[in-house]
Design a protein around this motif. Structure first.
Motif, PDB file in Angstrom:
ATOM      1  N   PHE A  43      17.347  20.416   2.463  1.00 49.04           N
ATOM      2  CA  PHE A  43      17.229  21.442   1.421  1.00 49.04           C
ATOM      3  C   PHE A  43      17.966  22.736   1.756  1.00 49.04           C
ATOM      4  CE2 PHE A  43      13.593  18.687   0.714  1.00 49.04           C
ATOM      5  CZ  PHE A  43      13.805  18.372  -0.619  1.00 49.04           C
ATOM      6  N   CYS A  44      18.159  23.008   3.035  1.00 51.26           N
ATOM      7  CA  CYS A  44      18.795  24.274   3.376  1.00 51.26           C
ATOM      8  C   CYS A  44      20.258  24.092   3.734  1.00 51.26           C
ATOM      9  CB  CYS A  44      18.057  24.938   4.540  1.00 51.26           C
ATOM     10  SG  CYS A  44      16.292  25.042   4.286  1.00 51.26           S
ATOM     11  N   VAL A  45      20.587  22.988   4.414  1.00 49.72           N
ATOM     12  CA  VAL A  45      21.964  22.854   4.886  1.00 49.72           C
ATOM     13  C   VAL A  45      22.821  22.060   3.891  1.00 49.72           C
ATOM     14  CG1 VAL A  45      23.433  22.022   6.737  1.00 49.72           C
ATOM     15  CG2 VAL A  45      21.203  23.015   7.266  1.00 49.72           C
ATOM     16  N   VAL A  46      22.313  20.910   3.452  1.00 49.19           N
ATOM     17  CA  VAL A  46      23.114  20.051   2.578  1.00 49.19           C
ATOM     18  C   VAL A  46      23.073  20.550   1.130  1.00 49.19           C
ATOM     19  CG1 VAL A  46      23.453  17.728   1.700  1.00 49.19           C
ATOM     20  CG2 VAL A  46      22.762  18.064   4.075  1.00 49.19           C
ATOM     21  N   LEU A  47      21.882  20.692   0.572  1.00 55.62           N
ATOM     22  CA  LEU A  47      21.779  21.073  -0.840  1.00 55.62           C
ATOM     23  C   LEU A  47      21.866  22.585  -1.049  1.00 55.62           C
ATOM     24  CD1 LEU A  47      18.890  18.652  -1.887  1.00 55.62           C
ATOM     25  CD2 LEU A  47      21.314  18.400  -2.369  1.00 55.62           C
ATOM     26  N   LYS A  48      21.578  23.351  -0.007  1.00 53.94           N
ATOM     27  CA  LYS A  48      21.609  24.824  -0.053  1.00 53.94           C
ATOM     28  C   LYS A  48      20.696  25.399  -1.142  1.00 53.94           C
ATOM     29  CE  LYS A  48      25.995  25.803   2.168  1.00 53.94           C
ATOM     30  NZ  LYS A  48      26.462  24.461   2.504  1.00 53.94           N
ATOM     31  N   TRP A  49      19.572  24.747  -1.399  1.00 50.24           N
ATOM     32  CA  TRP A  49      18.638  25.245  -2.411  1.00 50.24           C
ATOM     33  C   TRP A  49      17.782  26.374  -1.869  1.00 50.24           C
ATOM     34  CZ3 TRP A  49      16.440  20.037  -4.719  1.00 50.24           C
ATOM     35  CH2 TRP A  49      17.464  19.454  -5.510  1.00 50.24           C
ATOM     36  N   LEU A  50      17.439  26.262  -0.585  1.00 52.13           N
ATOM     37  CA  LEU A  50      16.483  27.213  -0.021  1.00 52.13           C
ATOM     38  C   LEU A  50      17.044  27.837   1.238  1.00 52.13           C
ATOM     39  CD1 LEU A  50      13.355  24.982  -0.518  1.00 52.13           C
ATOM     40  CD2 LEU A  50      13.730  27.181  -1.611  1.00 52.13           C
ATOM     41  N   PRO A  51      16.630  29.071   1.535  1.00 53.86           N
ATOM     42  CA  PRO A  51      17.099  29.727   2.756  1.00 53.86           C
ATOM     43  C   PRO A  51      16.523  29.045   3.985  1.00 53.86           C
ATOM     44  CG  PRO A  51      15.401  31.030   1.687  1.00 53.86           C
ATOM     45  CD  PRO A  51      15.717  29.906   0.763  1.00 53.86           C
ATOM     46  N   ALA A  52      17.280  29.065   5.082  1.00 48.81           N
ATOM     47  CA  ALA A  52      16.885  28.298   6.264  1.00 48.81           C
ATOM     48  C   ALA A  52      16.030  29.100   7.229  1.00 48.81           C
ATOM     49  CB  ALA A  52      18.130  27.783   6.970  1.00 48.81           C
ATOM     50  N   THR A 104       7.427  38.740  -3.441  1.00 55.51           N
ATOM     51  CA  THR A 104       8.858  38.823  -3.721  1.00 55.51           C
ATOM     52  C   THR A 104       9.424  37.420  -3.883  1.00 55.51           C
ATOM     53  OG1 THR A 104       9.465  38.719  -1.393  1.00 55.51           O
ATOM     54  CG2 THR A 104       9.079  40.908  -2.305  1.00 55.51           C
ATOM     55  N   ILE A 105      10.473  37.311  -4.704  1.00 55.08           N
ATOM     56  CA  ILE A 105      11.097  36.001  -4.932  1.00 55.08           C
ATOM     57  C   ILE A 105      11.651  35.459  -3.625  1.00 55.08           C
ATOM     58  CG2 ILE A 105      12.921  34.796  -6.176  1.00 55.08           C
ATOM     59  CD1 ILE A 105      10.962  35.739  -8.118  1.00 55.08           C
ATOM     60  N   SER A 106      12.337  36.315  -2.876  1.00 53.15           N
ATOM     61  CA  SER A 106      12.955  35.819  -1.644  1.00 53.15           C
ATOM     62  C   SER A 106      11.876  35.449  -0.621  1.00 53.15           C
ATOM     63  CB  SER A 106      13.941  36.846  -1.088  1.00 53.15           C
ATOM     64  OG  SER A 106      13.402  37.528   0.009  1.00 53.15           O
ATOM     65  N   LEU A 140       9.179  30.894   2.039  1.00 55.64           N
ATOM     66  CA  LEU A 140       7.881  30.336   2.444  1.00 55.64           C
ATOM     67  C   LEU A 140       7.774  28.836   2.167  1.00 55.64           C
ATOM     68  CD1 LEU A 140       5.038  31.106   3.490  1.00 55.64           C
ATOM     69  CD2 LEU A 140       4.364  31.524   1.148  1.00 55.64           C
ATOM     70  N   ILE A 141       8.472  28.362   1.129  1.00 54.90           N
ATOM     71  CA  ILE A 141       8.251  26.988   0.651  1.00 54.90           C
ATOM     72  C   ILE A 141       8.396  25.940   1.755  1.00 54.90           C
ATOM     73  CG2 ILE A 141       9.081  25.211  -0.934  1.00 54.90           C
ATOM     74  CD1 ILE A 141       9.884  27.429  -2.838  1.00 54.90           C
ATOM     75  N   MET A 142       9.572  25.924   2.401  1.00 54.16           N
ATOM     76  CA  MET A 142       9.825  24.876   3.383  1.00 54.16           C
ATOM     77  C   MET A 142       8.870  24.918   4.575  1.00 54.16           C
ATOM     78  SD  MET A 142      12.071  22.586   2.843  1.00 54.16           S
ATOM     79  CE  MET A 142      11.363  22.410   1.265  1.00 54.16           C
ATOM     80  N   PRO A 143       8.701  26.081   5.222  1.00 51.80           N
ATOM     81  CA  PRO A 143       7.760  26.108   6.354  1.00 51.80           C
ATOM     82  C   PRO A 143       6.346  25.681   5.950  1.00 51.80           C
ATOM     83  CG  PRO A 143       9.038  28.124   6.299  1.00 51.80           C
ATOM     84  CD  PRO A 143       9.383  27.374   5.051  1.00 51.80           C
ATOM     85  N   SER A 148       1.735  25.579  13.841  1.00 51.81           N
ATOM     86  CA  SER A 148       2.603  26.627  13.318  1.00 51.81           C
ATOM     87  C   SER A 148       3.606  27.051  14.382  1.00 51.81           C
ATOM     88  CB  SER A 148       1.773  27.821  12.843  1.00 51.81           C
ATOM     89  OG  SER A 148       1.195  28.471  13.931  1.00 51.81           O
ATOM     90  N   ILE A 149       3.293  26.802  15.668  1.00 51.56           N
ATOM     91  CA  ILE A 149       4.267  27.093  16.725  1.00 51.56           C
ATOM     92  C   ILE A 149       5.547  26.299  16.473  1.00 51.56           C
ATOM     93  CG2 ILE A 149       4.713  26.903  19.188  1.00 51.56           C
ATOM     94  CD1 ILE A 149       1.711  27.205  19.617  1.00 51.56           C
ATOM     95  N   VAL A 150       5.365  25.006  16.115  1.00 52.00           N
ATOM     96  CA  VAL A 150       6.518  24.148  15.857  1.00 52.00           C
ATOM     97  C   VAL A 150       7.273  24.616  14.616  1.00 52.00           C
ATOM     98  CG1 VAL A 150       7.229  21.797  15.399  1.00 52.00           C
ATOM     99  CG2 VAL A 150       5.258  22.233  16.853  1.00 52.00           C
ATOM    100  N   THR A 151       6.503  24.838  13.529  1.00 55.27           N
ATOM    101  CA  THR A 151       7.134  25.233  12.272  1.00 55.27           C
ATOM    102  C   THR A 151       7.875  26.554  12.428  1.00 55.27           C
ATOM    103  OG1 THR A 151       5.156  24.297  11.306  1.00 55.27           O
ATOM    104  CG2 THR A 151       6.668  25.380   9.819  1.00 55.27           C
ATOM    105  N   GLU A 152       7.238  27.492  13.113  1.00 54.48           N
ATOM    106  CA  GLU A 152       7.865  28.796  13.285  1.00 54.48           C
ATOM    107  C   GLU A 152       9.126  28.692  14.134  1.00 54.48           C
ATOM    108  OE1 GLU A 152       5.060  31.722  14.594  1.00 54.48           O
ATOM    109  OE2 GLU A 152       3.789  31.457  12.835  1.00 54.48           O
ATOM    110  N   ALA A 153       9.108  27.754  15.107  1.00 48.88           N
ATOM    111  CA  ALA A 153      10.303  27.581  15.939  1.00 48.88           C
ATOM    112  C   ALA A 153      11.454  27.029  15.101  1.00 48.88           C
ATOM    113  CB  ALA A 153      10.002  26.645  17.106  1.00 48.88           C
ATOM    114  N   ILE A 154      11.164  26.098  14.200  1.00 52.50           N
ATOM    115  CA  ILE A 154      12.233  25.481  13.406  1.00 52.50           C
ATOM    116  C   ILE A 154      12.810  26.482  12.411  1.00 52.50           C
ATOM    117  CG2 ILE A 154      12.765  23.699  11.703  1.00 52.50           C
ATOM    118  CD1 ILE A 154      10.608  22.001  13.042  1.00 52.50           C
ATOM    119  N   PHE A 155      11.934  27.192  11.704  1.00 53.68           N
ATOM    120  CA  PHE A 155      12.401  28.060  10.619  1.00 53.68           C
ATOM    121  C   PHE A 155      12.526  29.519  11.035  1.00 53.68           C
ATOM    122  CE2 PHE A 155      10.534  24.381   8.523  1.00 53.68           C
ATOM    123  CZ  PHE A 155      11.527  24.053   7.624  1.00 53.68           C
TER     124      PHE A 155
END
Lengths: 322, 292
Positions: free
Chosen positions: A155-164, A182-184, A189-192, A262-269
């Protein structure tokens, strides 16, 4: 009830103090705090002498700990070795991001776990029900970090729909910077949030489903159905009320699980929350932050279980607190 | 507990059979990786520095020798994945085995003898149960300051024995007042004999079912720790480390280093979960459902 709450509060305090003691003493035996404080190039003999005396690192660990505990009662958890600021301030700055991620994840898990679990339990042999069951088993088999990487790529790299990366724009509500408004902020927030909740969605669906199946086999359900009550009313009002008891316990426990993962999720995003703070503090051997972080987590865990127990009393009036 | 009807039931279910075969093949691979792996990726002499980041062989730019491509230091992906199974399974099975032994022993003690020791065991277990396992494991590994498979096993063992203790405790509590136990005492058996001959066989099955599914959970946790950079040694990477090592180049479009091992990991975990599900249904579903 009142006596029970007092006793629970007391035992919670004991748990938190034990956790702080455990982490303080164990982390006391790791790394060289002087090196962390002054850095590689400031490591002279005079500097070491000065720092050791200032922080009291030469004192026995129990004396260091009791001093820490005394200060902690007055709201002072020490100064971060790395950030050079009070630990409470360092942690407090990270709390809003983590809490908002947690709320969003919990919301997704409850909506998409419990909702379908209740609705589909009415027709356990239907195709959607079976499909959801298979999907939930797959959901339980994908580690959080794998789904995180996959979402990030798709969603972030290939489709570029959401910020990474990051948390996006925030608005200050008093002292609390929120990304919900806020919209941004919401886009970030969606992906994490989905990544963090995926496993728990599957888990809650299965739990709800099996509890509902057990209730639906009971005689009061047959009675309700034979009276001609609408099926949704049978499901939600009669069966779900009785099936929700173990769910309350699991929701209480899931707060802790979310905090862990959330440690994992926060590390990825690159989410600017507590999990990232912990990992960087561990890497830098920032002892005061590690100890304070674990105390904070134990507080959240203990109180969410406490809250679950209280809610349990409302769900099932037969439970007596004594 | 296990009789022929049990197996005939299991075998009629196609997903269960497939999962069983997959798991069996995976275990064989863990013992003999060279059956499939064309190279030994753990041997630095067998890395191919002239072939860095080659895509899978069927894609443009791929080389026929490397079916699933190569990673950023020129190791063959297929070999890396196959060799990565062993550390993952070693962690999964040894953590569960150790946890079962300690948890069951402590649970029996607390449920059977009780007393201050028993109640403090359960107090510790209940408190530890509410703490997130991943977090405790991260902290333990961080303070141990050494890395390796044994450290990961130790950390995950520390957080895993608790649930067996709790299950065993409630099972023993509910069974120890039953008549066959009283009868066993009546014929003059000692406490130890009653425990080993009657209580243990009657209480252990939920622990075994949970333990089986727990292998999957532990493998996932190990992979997660590796992903966070605090797993075992990097020269002999587990599946989780192979996945994590592709993280940096994934964003540059080199997807095969992450995707193939991730798919394989998911397939292994899914098979264990499917098998566990069938086991749960076959072995007295009522009891396992109640306690979980």
């Amino acid at each position: 009830m009142f006596g029970y709450m007092i006793r629970r509060l007391f035992s919670s305090a004991v748990v938190i103090i034990l956790v702080s003691g455990f982490t303080f003493i164990i982390s006391n035996y790791t790394g060289d705090p002087v090196l962390t404080i002054v850095g590689k190039y400031g490591l002279t003999k005079a500097n070491r002498q000065r720092i050791v005396e200032k922080y009291g690192f030469d004192k026995p660990v129990f004396i260091q700990y009791s001093k820490f505990l005394l200060r902690a009662i007055h709201g002072d958890l020490g100064t971060s070795f790395v950030w050079r600021r009070p630990v409470i301030e360092v942690i407090a700055r990270r709390i809003p991001a983590s809490v908002e991620l947690l709320i969003a994840a919990l919301f997704i898990a409850l909506t998409f776990g419990i909702g379908p679990g209740v609705i589909l339990s009415g027709k356990p042999r239907s195709v959607p029900s079976k499909l959801a069951f298979v999907l939930s088993l797959v959901g339980l088999s994908i580690p959080t970090f794998v789904s995180g990487i996959l979402f990030l790529t798709i969603f972030c790299v290939v489709l570029k729909w959401l910020p990474a990366f990051g948390r996006g724009g925030t608005i200050k509500l008093g002292f609390w910077p929120t990304g919900f408004l806020t919209i941004s902020g919401l886009k970030h927030l969606i992906m994490p949030a989905i990544t963090l909740s995926l496993y728990q969605v599957a888990f809650m669906f299965r739990l709800t489903h099996s509890e509902m199946m057990e209730q639906l086999g009971r005689q009061y359900i047959q009675t309700a159905r034979s009276k001609g009550i609408y099926e949704w009313k049978v499901l939600f009002k009669h069966a779900f009320k009785n099936a929700s008891k173990p769910l309350v316990v699991v929701i209480g426990l899931s707060v802790g699980i979310f905090l862990g993962f959330s440690i994992v999720t926060e590390a990825i995003f690159q989410w600017p929350g507590l999990g990232n703070l912990l990992m960087s503090s561990i890497a830098a051997n920032d002892r005061p932050v590690i100890v304070a972080y674990l105390m904070f987590i134990s507080m959240v865990v203990v109180f969410s279980n406490f809250g679950a127990d209280i809610i349990l009393g409302f769900v099932d009036p037969r439970i007596r607190y004594d | 507990m296990l009789h022929s009807k049990f197996f005939s039931h299991l075998i009629r279910d196609i997903p269960t059979v497939i999962s069983g075969v997959i798991l069996l093949l995976t275990i064989i691979l863990a013992f003999f990786p060279s059956l499939i792996a064309p190279y030994n990726p753990w041997n630095p002499a067998e890395t191919h520095l002239q072939d860095l980041l080659k895509p899978p062989s069927w894609l443009p730019g791929g080389k026929p020798g490397y079916l699933l491509g190569t990673d950023s230091v020129g190791r063959d992906m297929l070999s890396l994945i196959v060799y990565g199974v062993r550390p993952s399974l070693i962690v999964g099975f040894s953590v569960v085995l150790l946890s079962e032994i300690l948890g069951v022993a402590l649970g029996i003690w607390a449920g059977f003898y009780g007393g201050w020791l028993g109640s403090s065991i359960m107090r510790i277990a209940d408190t530890a149960y509410s703490f997130p396992a991943l977090l405790v494991a991260i902290f333990l590994i961080a303070v141990l300051e050494t890395r390796g498979l044994h450290v990961v096993i130790l950390a995950l063992f520390t957080v895993s024995w608790v649930q067996y203790c709790r299950i065993m405790f409630s099972m023993v509590k509910s069974k120890k007042e039953e008549e066959y136990i009283t009868a066993a005492y009546a014929i003059g058996l000692s406490n130890l004999k009653v425990i080993l001959k009657y209580l243990l066989p009657n209480c252990i099955s939920p622990c075994l079912v949970v333990g089986f599914v727990d292998v999957a959970r532990v493998i996932m946790l190990e992979a997660t720790l590796s992903f966070l950079g605090i797993g075992a040694s990097l020269t002999r990477p587990s599946l989780g480390q192979v996945i994590a090592s592709g993280k940096e180049v994934l964003l540059a479009g080199k997807w095969w280093i992450t995707i193939f091992p991730a798919l394989f990991l998911i397939i292994i975990i899914l098979s264990i979960n499917i098998l566990g599900e069938s086991l749960k249904c076959e072995l007295n579903p009522e009891i396992t459902e109640k306690i979980l």
